[in-house]
Design a protein around this motif. Sequence first.
Motif, PDB file in Angstrom:
ATOM      1  N   GLY A   1       0.801  -1.223   0.000  1.00  0.00           N
ATOM      2  CA  GLY A   1       0.000   0.000   0.000  1.00  0.00           C
ATOM      3  C   GLY A   1       0.831   1.269   0.000  1.00  0.00           C
ATOM      4  N   GLN A   2       1.993   1.246   0.653  1.00  0.00           N
ATOM      5  CA  GLN A   2       2.857   2.434   0.686  1.00  0.00           C
ATOM      6  C   GLN A   2       3.336   2.824  -0.703  1.00  0.00           C
ATOM      7  N   LEU A   3       3.365   1.879  -1.617  1.00  0.00           N
ATOM      8  CA  LEU A   3       3.868   2.123  -2.971  1.00  0.00           C
ATOM      9  C   LEU A   3       2.762   2.303  -3.998  1.00  0.00           C
ATOM     10  N   SER A   4       1.536   2.040  -3.603  1.00  0.00           N
ATOM     11  CA  SER A   4       0.413   2.064  -4.541  1.00  0.00           C
ATOM     12  C   SER A   4       0.059   3.478  -5.000  1.00  0.00           C
ATOM     13  N   PRO A   5      -0.012   3.681  -6.304  1.00  0.00           N
ATOM     14  CA  PRO A   5      -0.453   4.979  -6.811  1.00  0.00           C
ATOM     15  C   PRO A   5      -1.958   5.193  -6.626  1.00  0.00           C
ATOM     16  N   ASP A   6      -2.669   4.140  -6.234  1.00  0.00           N
ATOM     17  CA  ASP A   6      -4.122   4.213  -6.073  1.00  0.00           C
ATOM     18  C   ASP A   6      -4.557   4.678  -4.688  1.00  0.00           C
ATOM     19  N   LEU A   7      -3.625   4.713  -3.724  1.00  0.00           N
ATOM     20  CA  LEU A   7      -3.973   5.124  -2.365  1.00  0.00           C
ATOM     21  C   LEU A   7      -3.520   6.549  -2.092  1.00  0.00           C
ATOM     22  N   GLY A   8      -4.343   7.265  -1.345  1.00  0.00           N
ATOM     23  CA  GLY A   8      -3.988   8.613  -0.921  1.00  0.00           C
ATOM     24  C   GLY A   8      -3.124   8.574   0.325  1.00  0.00           C
ATOM     25  N   ASP A   9      -2.602   9.726   0.689  1.00  0.00           N
ATOM     26  CA  ASP A   9      -1.721   9.825   1.854  1.00  0.00           C
ATOM     27  C   ASP A   9      -2.395   9.359   3.144  1.00  0.00           C
ATOM     28  N   ALA A  10      -3.667   9.686   3.340  1.00  0.00           N
ATOM     29  CA  ALA A  10      -4.360   9.302   4.578  1.00  0.00           C
ATOM     30  C   ALA A  10      -4.428   7.786   4.714  1.00  0.00           C
ATOM     31  N   ASP A  11      -4.730   7.077   3.634  1.00  0.00           N
ATOM     32  CA  ASP A  11      -4.786   5.614   3.683  1.00  0.00           C
ATOM     33  C   ASP A  11      -3.399   5.032   3.919  1.00  0.00           C
ATOM     34  N   LYS A  12      -2.383   5.580   3.266  1.00  0.00           N
ATOM     35  CA  LYS A  12      -1.017   5.102   3.461  1.00  0.00           C
ATOM     36  C   LYS A  12      -0.579   5.309   4.911  1.00  0.00           C
ATOM     37  N   GLN A  13      -0.921   6.446   5.479  1.00  0.00           N
ATOM     38  CA  GLN A  13      -0.574   6.719   6.876  1.00  0.00           C
ATOM     39  C   GLN A  13      -1.305   5.765   7.813  1.00  0.00           C
ATOM     40  N   ALA A  14      -2.572   5.503   7.547  1.00  0.00           N
ATOM     41  CA  ALA A  14      -3.342   4.571   8.391  1.00  0.00           C
ATOM     42  C   ALA A  14      -2.720   3.179   8.350  1.00  0.00           C
ATOM     43  N   LEU A  15      -2.349   2.702   7.165  1.00  0.00           N
ATOM     44  CA  LEU A  15      -1.734   1.383   7.051  1.00  0.00           C
ATOM     45  C   LEU A  15      -0.402   1.332   7.786  1.00  0.00           C
ATOM     46  N   ALA A  16       0.401   2.372   7.645  1.00  0.00           N
ATOM     47  CA  ALA A  16       1.696   2.413   8.332  1.00  0.00           C
ATOM     48  C   ALA A  16       1.507   2.392   9.844  1.00  0.00           C
ATOM     49  N   LYS A  17       0.542   3.143  10.334  1.00  0.00           N
ATOM     50  CA  LYS A  17       0.283   3.171  11.776  1.00  0.00           C
ATOM     51  C   LYS A  17      -0.182   1.808  12.270  1.00  0.00           C
ATOM     52  N   LEU A  18      -1.076   1.167  11.531  1.00  0.00           N
ATOM     53  CA  LEU A  18      -1.552  -0.154  11.947  1.00  0.00           C
ATOM     54  C   LEU A  18      -0.404  -1.159  11.996  1.00  0.00           C
ATOM     55  N   LEU A  19       0.466  -1.134  10.983  1.00  0.00           N
ATOM     56  CA  LEU A  19       1.581  -2.063  10.966  1.00  0.00           C
ATOM     57  C   LEU A  19       2.551  -1.794  12.117  1.00  0.00           C
ATOM     58  N   ASP A  20       2.660  -0.536  12.512  1.00  0.00           N
ATOM     59  CA  ASP A  20       3.515  -0.171  13.648  1.00  0.00           C
ATOM     60  C   ASP A  20       2.849  -0.439  14.995  1.00  0.00           C
ATOM     61  N   GLY A  21       1.606  -0.938  14.985  1.00  0.00           N
ATOM     62  CA  GLY A  21       0.905  -1.240  16.227  1.00  0.00           C
ATOM     63  C   GLY A  21       0.198  -0.047  16.839  1.00  0.00           C
ATOM     64  N   ASN A  22       0.127   1.056  16.113  1.00  0.00           N
ATOM     65  CA  ASN A  22      -0.536   2.271  16.594  1.00  0.00           C
ATOM     66  C   ASN A  22      -1.992   2.245  16.141  1.00  0.00           C
ATOM     67  N   THR A  23      -2.893   2.060  17.087  1.00  0.00           N
ATOM     68  CA  THR A  23      -4.322   2.035  16.756  1.00  0.00           C
ATOM     69  C   THR A  23      -5.072   3.204  17.379  1.00  0.00           C
ATOM     70  N   SER A  24      -4.352   4.171  17.891  1.00  0.00           N
ATOM     71  CA  SER A  24      -5.012   5.282  18.599  1.00  0.00           C
ATOM     72  C   SER A  24      -5.200   6.514  17.717  1.00  0.00           C
TER      73      SER A  24
END
Length: 136
Positions: A14-37
Amino acid sequence: MSDSGALALAAIVGQLSPDLGDADKQALAKLLDGNTSFPSKKAEKIAVTAKAIKCHTSNIDLTAHDCTLTFGGKDTTLKGRAAHELLATLAEEGVEPDPGAGNVWYALANLDCEIDVAQVKDKAGGGVTCTFNSAN
């Protein structure tokens, strides 16, 4: 697949996908880092797709790690540590290696992941589904 590796795969791709916006990329990165808050919409779902992913390593040149991701008609290349992270995630999720002549390839086609952000944030073991076809 619907485990933590599926979340990792969706987040990395998802971080590399041209189809996702910054907000979605940030949400995915946070989830993978264990940040759900972080704030999100109640019914937020993120779709991550890739036409093909092909990663390469070598059992002779131990420094060789590279991946090519195809999104529609656009290719993106990863090298080094980032490629190894994706390659290891593919192996974790059961993509079979195709070894030969000192090279090892991991490949898949038609990656389709759906992430239900609220469900992942519940930490009850759900919220991610990914499917793909073997390309080896």
